[in-house]
Write a protein that holds these residues in place. Structure first.
Motif, PDB file in Angstrom:
ATOM      1  N   ARG A 252      -2.700  24.472  11.101  1.00 47.33           N
ATOM      2  CA  ARG A 252      -3.115  23.681   9.942  1.00 47.33           C
ATOM      3  C   ARG A 252      -2.337  24.142   8.715  1.00 47.33           C
ATOM      4  O   ARG A 252      -2.119  25.335   8.507  1.00 47.33           O
ATOM      5  CB  ARG A 252      -4.611  23.838   9.678  1.00 47.33           C
TER       6      ARG A 252
ATOM      7  N   ASP B 241      -5.546  19.536   6.996  1.00 46.91           N
ATOM      8  CA  ASP B 241      -5.524  19.574   8.459  1.00 46.91           C
ATOM      9  C   ASP B 241      -4.172  19.182   9.053  1.00 46.91           C
ATOM     10  O   ASP B 241      -4.009  19.150  10.274  1.00 46.91           O
ATOM     11  CB  ASP B 241      -6.603  18.655   9.027  1.00 46.91           C
TER      12      ASP B 241
ATOM     13  N   ASP C  32      -0.380  19.331  10.384  1.00 47.89           N
ATOM     14  CA  ASP C  32       0.338  20.335  11.174  1.00 47.89           C
ATOM     15  C   ASP C  32       1.567  20.786  10.392  1.00 47.89           C
ATOM     16  O   ASP C  32       2.438  19.977  10.051  1.00 47.89           O
ATOM     17  CB  ASP C  32       0.741  19.727  12.513  1.00 47.89           C
TER      18      ASP C  32
END
Length: 306
Positions: A12, A47, A49
């Protein structure tokens, strides 16, 4: 440090940012980097990547957010994002270089850390929120450190005598004084409160905030250094030599006092320094003051005025 999931599971962005900032020991550097990286987390999503960051996404976002800012601000933000991306690559959470298309911008060197008197007057005359105007004015007039002012509670104030007791760097308790620019709007900021932090956030405090940093009457938290620094930067980005920092207000007050002939003992009392060596950098005369002194002491000019 808590362990993070393997790269295959994705990291995250919020976790990657928190971990990187945790590696920076210098408080001021961590604060400066956090200002840029918090914006990245907010815009890309906590959240998201971190491994999906790439030059297309990051360069477009970066130029959109800071493309019209002064070179100083642009370069500071770029340094923060570049350092974070380099760390994430070392952890193998990221491949490639998301900032490869971005370049630092040249800026004219400015060896004067102090703001001019005109710049201070412009800042203090801005149409800003009451909290910011009082904070900037108190910071400049008292020459105290920003942390010392932000840690003030209502109980520390003596509004009648225009002073307050602060905890100096190193733990000493000393009295600071301010002037009319602070004294006049201060009662409106206090608004009848009898206790709690002097400078408060706009929103109610989270449950995790310590009671000593929360105002019981409003439920709001003590204003943080990071937020105060960001607000000053945002308000001074459009100024010719801006943006300015919180420390520059303190620096400017001491420099201006020295230019007006304040003695070394007076400057030490004003600054809270215990060493003359630490004070020397603040007593450097500005180009503005040098020009004024030259004009005032010009023999030919004095003869013409007779």
């Amino acid at each position: 440090m808590s362990s993070l999931p393997a790269r295959a599971a994705g990291i995250r962005l919020a976790d990657a940012t928190r971990t990187f900032l945790g590696t920076i020991a210098a408080v001021n550097t961590r604060r400066a980097y956090a200002s840029a990286l918090d914006r990245m987390v907010r815009d890309f999503g906590a959240d998201g990547d971190v491994g999906l960051l790439n030059p297309d996404r990051v360069s477009g976002w970066f130029d959109y957010v800071w493309g019209d800012k002064a070179p100083k601000t642009y370069n500071l933000r770029l340094t923060a994002v570049s350092a974070a991306c380099a760390y994430w690559r070392d952890q193998q959470w990221l491949t490639g270089d998301p900032v490869s298309r971005l370049r630092a911008r040249p800026s004219a060197p400015d060896n004067s850390k102090a703001m001019t008197a005109a710049e201070v007057a412009e800042l203090l005359g801005m149409d800003a929120a009451l909290r910011e105007r009082v904070f900037w004015s108190m910071l400049y007039e008292s020459a105290a450190r920003a942390e010392e002012i932000l840690n003030l509670d209502i109980e520390d104030l003596d509004t009648v005598n225009r002073c307050a007791t602060v905890t100096r760097k190193g733990g000493a308790r000393e009295v600071i004084y301010w002037q009319t620019g602070t004294a006049r709007p201060l009662p409106r900021l206090i608004a009848g409160r009898k206790s709690g932090p002097l400078f408060l956030t706009d929103r109610k405090a989270k449950p995790s905030v310590a009671k000593t940093d929360t105002d019981n009457s409003t439920g709001r938290a003590r204003l943080s250094y990071r937020r105060a620094a960001t607000l000053l930067e945002e308000h001074t980005e459009g100024m010719r030599r801006g943006p300015f920092t919180l420390h520059q207000l303190r620096h400017s007050r001491l420099t201006h006092a020295a230019e007006k002939g304040a003695s070394t003992p007076m400057l030490m009392a004003l600054s809270g320094h215990t060493s003359v060596r630490s004070l020397v950098k603040y007593a450097k005369v500005s180009a503005e003051a040098l020009g004024r002194w030259q004009a005032e002491t010009d023999p030919a000019a004095r003869r013409r005025s007779r």
